[in-house]
Design an enzyme around this catalytic site. Structure first.
Site, short mmCIF file in Angstrom:
data_model
loop_
_atom_site.label_atom_id
_atom_site.label_comp_id
_atom_site.label_asym_id
_atom_site.label_seq_id
_atom_site.Cartn_x
_atom_site.Cartn_y
_atom_site.Cartn_z
CD GLU A 79 -35.57 -44.63 68.96
OE1 GLU A 79 -34.47 -44.60 68.42
OE2 GLU A 79 -35.83 -45.42 69.90
CG ASP A 92 -30.00 -44.84 72.59
OD1 ASP A 92 -30.61 -45.90 72.80
OD2 ASP A 92 -30.59 -43.77 72.33
#
Length: 802
Positions: free
Chosen positions: A514, A313
């Site tokens: 997020e 990621d």
């Protein structure tokens, strides 16, 4: 260790529930064996002819805004991505044709002949199409996963995957970073809406279904062919289990128990043939997943049998102990195959090449990782005939973006995801009724879509003009009312002249993504909906509350006031699906995938114990049984507004960032989530990765520009600002505090230049009166960064410091 027999039995059951026809087995058919041999031979041939530099390049994944086609031609990256705020040629709102144009440029650069005889290996483009191809204008926006979890409909999710894959193909992109198969255990987590459910038994079949929709079913000759793209199961593992719901945080506990929750959806995804798995940001018992060999290799590969590629990621490797963004052999040795390194790709490439040559990274491990990348490309047809993106099926068929067929699937998904929590008989809305539709969210498609929609955080300055062809909740209700012989009137503030028969109040969370969505408690603090419901209650107008959110929240006050309450989640672009349920055109079939909290200040209540509504709850329209009066006490709501104006990459409620043109007063132009390029005002604010993705901001101010933050209401107290000076000031730069106080920052900035992160404390001693606004004012161009701005009480007489 996990009992593999039990695990695969669970997999088979999950796949059966999902309607899948492929179940992993011990035996390989003769045809599959032959195909595997051809795959092995092709991969081995390419690998044997590649230099170390070309091999390492297959493992480097930069973002489109940090490299050029010429860089691709020179270095031959194995893949690349667009970030949540990235678009072709720096335009995140670019037309679909520009996305396809860039795909062609990068692809052709990757296959250009090489003088040194290196084999040709095409690149591939990855994107976060997490609820439709929503980085691209005009695409269909499906409900986020939390809504799809409420449908329990695997066939519907599979069809969503197929529609999404087709729209991705329109723009020439190869690879989708989806589905998220996190099992969220703490609803304070900012990514809860990316999870189908807190129950892995619900997550597993839906994740497998989306994999099949995106890639095609195993055994289908057209798998990964026309109408399909590469899928990614993410994030392995534990992303939904962090302590207190902190994004990228720590997961603690017995590893076998953790696997039974957080690894449980992966056998189903692997059984469905997912070709990529993304490593998670979080730590497991103190070890970052990007460097966790026991889990990335021991569990994912050896126990679960995954044979695709593992991608990192966003700079996740840089968080591993002993690593930086440009130096991390630990991740590759642990089992990572592709580094997602958005901006620092050149440094990482050079360092990794050197580490292979000096033996830090064994050649065998490099070859293993490259082989996995090549295998996925082979399976996706990228190593067969070299066809540039614009020449592939569906490419350039722009009418497929947001097509009527895809929007119909989305509308069905919206209707099936609505969860009716309360109804005293006001629903379904009566035919011919005079309906008042209230709340600023009613006609706001961006708010209904949530994060990961055109921009990473979503919302902000995105008005309905950014969503051509989409239908807001208000528009859906207007059409439905008209068709029934009634009428609907939009009144955001709830005012009216003729008393309506019923009021539909649409309200909820502002978009986020997020860590910017992490919360300390689940009490819903915005009072717009509450105020409207109180007004209508006083007026004797029956009400239907439509709550937009990325998670269950404590809304006891609103639920007590409303005659009907619907958890609408984040429905996306087809607001008519909400109207379908409210009017009874579609039944209310949605069931909670998450426990609904009874209290706001005791954290989440995942699981049935103590929940107001347990997983599986959801009323039919015919269920008009009374809902008891709910407790309205919530200590966090009495604490007042946040004293952190900007923190963890997000502005607090009631705080705005602004830039002011020279010779103009006031707050000037707003910067949504403190990010944007206000050329006229001479201010550029970009996301900057300090400790996490875009958790800070880099601010470039041109000569005579002004940039600041304003807080309403004023929480009082000194200002503590965490900052870093990037360029040494060449002319005066000052901080205006409140209306009149000026603090000269020229010398402090000159001293701070090149010294890393520092803190300044602005008190009454240097800024009498303080006030609710700060504004930087500069006479020459300067660049600096801000990680946080917090108000705090200090002792009387405390001096300012820098």
């Amino acid at each position: 260790m996990i009992d593999m027999k039990a695990f695969w039995m669970a997999t088979a059951a999950a796949i059966t529930l999902a309607g899948c026809t492929t179940v992993p087995g011990d035996m390989e058919t003769p045809a599959a064996s032959t195909a595997r041999a051809a795959e092995d031979a092709r991969v081995a041939d390419l690998l044997a002819r590649m230099s170390v530099e070309r091999k390492v390049a297959q493992l480097i994944q930069p973002q489109i805004n940090s490299f050029t086609a010429e860089d691709m031609r020179r270095y031959r990256f194995g893949s690349y991505l667009n970030g949540g705020n990235g678009g072709p040629y720096g335009d995140e709102y670019a037309e679909a044709s520009e996305w396809l144009k860039l795909a062609d440029e990068m692809y052709l650069a990757s296959i250009a002949p090489q003088a040194d005889g290196q084999p040709t290996v095409p690149t591939m483009w990855g994107t976060d199409a997490v609820h439709g191809h929503t980085n691209v204008m005009k695409a269909t926006i499906f409900p986020h996963n939390i809504g799809l979890g409420a449908t329990r409909d695997a066939d519907l999710v599979r069809r969503i995957g197929e529609a999404t894959a087709t729209e991705i193909e329109v723009t020439g992109i190869d690879w989708n970073f989806s589905p998220t198969i996190a099992v969220a255990q703490d609803d304070r987590w900012g990514r809860t809406y990316e999870s189908y459910s807190e129950d892995p038994k619900i997550v597993a079949p839906l994740g497998a279904a989306l994999v099949e929709g995106l890639q095609g079913r195993k055994g289908d000759p057209n798998r990964l062919g026309a109408g399909h793209v590469i899928a990614t199961a993410k994030h392995f593992f534990g992303d939904g289990g962090t302590d207190q719901g902190v994004d990228q945080g720590e997961v603690t506990g017995d590893i076998e128990k953790l696997k039974k929750i957080h690894a449980a959806p992966y056998p189903a995804a692997i059984g469905a043939g997912v070709e990529a798995v993304m490593a998670s940001f979080n730590s497991i018992n103190g070890r970052k997943m990007h460097g966790n060999e026991a889990l990335l290799t021991g569990v994912l590969r050896n126990e679960l049998g995954f044979d695709g590629l593992v991608v990192g990621d966003w700079n996740g490797h840089g968080q591993v102990a002993g690593c930086t963004n440009t130096d991390c052999p630990q991740s590759l040795l642990a089992g990572l195959d592709i580094y997602m390194v958005p901006d620092d790709w050149k440094g990482l490439l050079e360092t990794t090449v050197a580490q292979v040559k000096d033996g830090t990274i064994p050649m065998a491990r490099l070859d293993e990782a490259v082989s996995r990348v090549l295998r996925v490309k082979y399976r996706a047809g990228l190593l067969d005939e070299f066809v540039q993106p614009s020449g592939r099926p569906n490419a350039g068929k722009y009418d497929l973006l947001g097509s009527p067929e895809h929007r119909a699937i989305a509308r069905e998904a919206v209707a099936k995801s609505q969860v009716l929590l309360k109804n005293n008989g006001v629903l379904p809305l009566k035919a011919g009724a005079n309906i008042l539709v209230a709340g600023s969210a009613a006609d706001d498609i961006a708010q209904a879509a949530g994060g990961w929609t055109l921009t990473w955080q979503g919302g902000g300055d995105l008005d309905n003009s950014y969503f051509p062809g989409a239908t807001s909740i208000w528009k859906g209700l207007e059409t439905a009312a008209k068709e029934s012989g009634g009428k609907a009137v939009l009144s955001a503030d709830g005012t009216y002249t003729a008393k309506p028969d019923v009021a539909v109040v649409v309200f909820g969370e502002e978009p986020y993504a997020e860590f910017a969505g992490d919360r300390k408690h689940l009490g819903f603090t915005d009072e717009e909906g509450l105020t409207l419901l109180r007004k209508f209650k006083a007026d004797g107008v029956p009400t239907v509350a439509v709550f937009l959110s990325g998670r269950p929240m404590w809304v006891n006050r609103e639920m007590n006031l409303a005659d009907a309450f619907v958890a609408s989640w984040l429905p996306g672009s087809e607001g008519a699906g909400v109207a379908d349920v409210l009017t009874g055109a579609m039944p209310a079939t949605g069931k909670l995938g998450f426990s609904w909290p009874a209290t706001c200040d005791a954290g989440p209540l995942n699981g049935p114990k103590g929940a107001l509504f347990a997983v599986g709850y959801g009323r039919a329209l015919t269920d008009t049984s009374p809902t008891p009066q709910l407790d309205e006490n919530c200590a966090p709501l009495l604490e007042g507004p946040s004293r952190a104006l900007f923190e963890s990459g997000r502005l607090a409620d009631g705080v705005v960032a602004f830039a002011v043109k020279p010779n103009v007063e006031g707050v000037g132009e707003y910067l949504a989530q403190m990010r944007g390029d206000l050329t006229d005002s001479g201010v550029l604010v970009r996301g900057y990765d300090r400790n996490a993705q875009e958790d800070a901001r880099e601010i470039t101010m041109r000569a005579n520009s002004r940039f600041g933050l304003s807080q309403t209401p004023d929480t009082g107290g000194a200002y503590r600002i965490t900052y870093e000076v990037v360029t040494r000031p060449t002319a005066p730069i000052k901080l205006r505090v409140g209306e009149d106080a000026l603090v000269d920052l020229t010398q402090p900035f000159a001293v701070a230049h090149g010294k890393g992160w520092r803190e300044m404390l602005i008190t009454d001693q240097c800024a009498p009166g303080l006030g609710n606004r700060i504004r930087f004012e500069t006479e020459a161009e300067v660049t600096f960064r801000i990680a946080s701005v917090v108000r705090e009480d200090v002792a009387e007489g405390t001096a300012c410091s820098f």
